[in-house]
Design an enzyme around this catalytic site. Structure first.
Site, mmCIF file in Angstrom:
data_model
loop_
_atom_site.group_PDB
_atom_site.id
_atom_site.type_symbol
_atom_site.label_atom_id
_atom_site.label_comp_id
_atom_site.label_asym_id
_atom_site.label_seq_id
_atom_site.Cartn_x
_atom_site.Cartn_y
_atom_site.Cartn_z
ATOM 1 N N ASP A 144 0.857 -1.186 0.000
ATOM 2 C CA ASP A 144 0.000 0.000 0.000
ATOM 3 C C ASP A 144 0.890 1.232 0.000
ATOM 4 O O ASP A 144 2.035 1.194 0.466
ATOM 5 C CB ASP A 144 -0.895 -0.010 1.246
ATOM 6 C CG ASP A 144 -1.920 1.119 1.268
ATOM 7 O OD1 ASP A 144 -2.194 1.704 0.195
ATOM 8 O OD2 ASP A 144 -2.450 1.417 2.351
ATOM 9 N N HIS A 145 0.388 2.315 -0.542
ATOM 10 C CA HIS A 145 1.061 3.598 -0.412
ATOM 11 C C HIS A 145 0.725 4.182 0.962
ATOM 12 O O HIS A 145 -0.451 4.253 1.343
ATOM 13 C CB HIS A 145 0.613 4.557 -1.518
ATOM 14 C CG HIS A 145 1.167 4.211 -2.860
ATOM 15 N ND1 HIS A 145 0.464 4.401 -4.032
ATOM 16 C CD2 HIS A 145 2.362 3.675 -3.228
ATOM 17 C CE1 HIS A 145 1.207 4.015 -5.060
ATOM 18 N NE2 HIS A 145 2.358 3.561 -4.593
ATOM 19 N N TYR B 18 -5.105 4.353 0.435
ATOM 20 C CA TYR B 18 -6.132 3.495 -0.184
ATOM 21 C C TYR B 18 -5.702 3.006 -1.567
ATOM 22 O O TYR B 18 -6.489 2.977 -2.504
ATOM 23 C CB TYR B 18 -7.483 4.216 -0.226
ATOM 24 C CG TYR B 18 -7.976 4.599 1.145
ATOM 25 C CD1 TYR B 18 -8.529 3.644 1.989
ATOM 26 C CD2 TYR B 18 -7.847 5.901 1.614
ATOM 27 C CE1 TYR B 18 -8.952 3.973 3.263
ATOM 28 C CE2 TYR B 18 -8.282 6.237 2.895
ATOM 29 C CZ TYR B 18 -8.833 5.274 3.711
ATOM 30 O OH TYR B 18 -9.243 5.608 4.982
ATOM 31 N N HIS B 19 -4.430 2.618 -1.662
ATOM 32 C CA HIS B 19 -3.882 2.054 -2.886
ATOM 33 C C HIS B 19 -3.420 0.618 -2.634
ATOM 34 O O HIS B 19 -2.340 0.214 -3.056
ATOM 35 C CB HIS B 19 -2.708 2.894 -3.399
ATOM 36 C CG HIS B 19 -3.088 4.257 -3.850
ATOM 37 N ND1 HIS B 19 -2.156 5.227 -4.173
ATOM 38 C CD2 HIS B 19 -4.300 4.831 -4.042
ATOM 39 C CE1 HIS B 19 -2.781 6.342 -4.537
ATOM 40 N NE2 HIS B 19 -4.079 6.120 -4.459
ATOM 41 N N LEU B 20 -4.209 -0.176 -1.951
ATOM 42 C CA LEU B 20 -3.827 -1.544 -1.628
ATOM 43 C C LEU B 20 -3.808 -2.410 -2.882
ATOM 44 O O LEU B 20 -4.598 -2.198 -3.803
ATOM 45 C CB LEU B 20 -4.798 -2.144 -0.603
ATOM 46 C CG LEU B 20 -4.674 -1.663 0.838
ATOM 47 C CD1 LEU B 20 -5.245 -0.258 0.993
ATOM 48 C CD2 LEU B 20 -5.404 -2.607 1.787
#
Length: 397
Positions: free
Chosen positions: A155-156, A330-332
């Site tokens: 994730d980011h 929220y870049h999973l």
């Protein structure tokens, strides 16, 4: 449609000038030949100029088709299998229909799991596909031992520095009271409004090491600031925010089932900043954000650093700030990783079919083998388009 945003603010223009002063290129197209640079973000919107997403763009136009049934308030509890052949074949799903209060079985020639990075591996595990030791621990019958299901989570991880602003209106003031009523009215009248905006107006793609220049950093600028420790509650006073994260994190997390109960939430452990490289790159991004905040073009609008504050200076203190107050972007991705069957981390093949299974695919961000050097929305839409062609048997373009 993907188009340029037409909402420009003086403080955003000043930030772009600050980046230029710091040596950044400016860009008007992050999807062009060269990603690095700084500029206003691009937006997805309807032809009428309203904000759009995958649901409004792809689902809404076809929701009345005779061959499509959309079930709302429905929870998939597991995949059903026909185990008579050489390898198990998916033949449907079991669902809980909340409106009826009952469980039902839906049969299908092929099952496509598109439940996202958390729920896709969770459904596979509840269905008996995953690490056998984990499944047996919860009394789930093993249909296929696949150790990679739920692993490889990335994730980011964004660290946000905030500043008090002066001499300018920010979203903090525009999003409350009579001003907010005015913004709502402007939006429905088709005029420029803050309701058109996402959480960020200006993006920067840059690098943490001048000798490598590998676009491993992203810095975003928002003409708003949040209360300390909260991500969605705006400050009472004018402010702006610089958020930064490493583009390609090395830290690996996981999603694990807590029980065989399909309504029990899974255990999510992202292991942020576990890898030394992640700490190095994020630290460089925090220092870069501070440097940009204190440039001459932003001086007319920069009052003082709100968070973490100038008393935080050394690397250990800055990393403590990152650990305590950073959040997911929220870049999973990655929990049903695409890889050859010989790779123990692999879950799906290059046609997005689950290894060792028939009639079962996963099509969402969970199949990404490694993190994109960008936000994930466009990449996920590409996976969906390509996956749809694979299901239909269309040849590659």
């Amino acid at each position: 449609d993907v188009s340029d945003t037409n909402y420009h603010l003086p403080v955003c223009d000043a930030f772009i000038d600050a980046c230029a002063e710091a040596g950044f290129r400016t860009t008007d197209d992050f999807n062009g030949a060269d990603q690095e640079g700084c500029g206003y973000f691009q937006v997805t919107q309807t032809p009428e100029g309203k904000r759009a997403n995958s649901s409004t763009s792809f689902l809404d136009p076809v929701e009345n088709r005779s061959n499509l049934v959309i079930l709302k308030k429905t929870h998939v509890t597991r995949v059903l299998f026909d185990e008579c052949g050489e390898s198990p074949a998916a033949c449907g799903v079991e669902i809980y229909n909340a409106r009826k209060g009952i469980r039902e079985s839906l049969l299908a020639r092929e099952v496509i799991i598109s439940a996202g990075v958390i729920n896709s591996p969770q459904i596979l595990k509840l269905s008996g596909i995953g690490p056998s030791a984990e499944l047996e621990k919860h009394g789930i019958r093993v249909v296929k031992d696949l150790p990679g299901v739920g692993e490889n989570l990335r994730d980011h991880y964004g660290t946000r520095l905030t500043a008090r602003a002066k001499n300018v209106k920010t979203i903090n003031e525009l999003a409350r009271g009579p001003k907010l009523v005015g913004e709502i009215a402007k939006y429905f009248l088709g005029r420029r409004s803050i309701l058109e905006l996402g959480p960020t107006l200006v993006y920067c793609f840059w690098h943490s090491d001048e000798t490598v220049r590998n676009a491993d950093l992203q810095v975003s600028f928002t003409p708003a600031s949040y209360k300390e420790g909260l991500q969605a509650w705006l400050d009472d006073e004018p402010g702006f925010t610089l958020a930064t994260w490493q583009q390609r994190p090395e830290s690996l997390g996981y999603v694990r089932a807590k029980s065989s109960d399909p309504f029990a939430k899974p255990l999510i452990q992202p292991n942020y900043l576990d890898h030394e490289e992640d700490r190095r790159v994020l630290l460089a991004g925090i220092k870069l954000s501070r440097r940009l905040m204190n440039t001459e073009p932003l001086a007319p609008y920069f009052d003082y650093e709100g968070y973490p504050g100038t008393h935080i200076q050394n690397d250990d203190e800055l990393l403590d700030v990152a650990r305590q107050r950073s959040t997911t972007v929220y870049h999973l991705m990655g929990t049903c990783r695409m890889a050859p069957a010989t790779d123990p981390t692999g879950v799906v093949d290059d046609q997005l079919r689950v290894h060792g299974m028939q009639n079962l695919r996963v099509i969402d961000a969970s199949i990404m083998p490694t993190m994109l050097s960008a936000n994930l929305n466009a990449g996920v839409l590409m996976i969906a388009e390509k996956g749809a062609d694979m299901v239909l048997g269309k040849p590659p373009l």
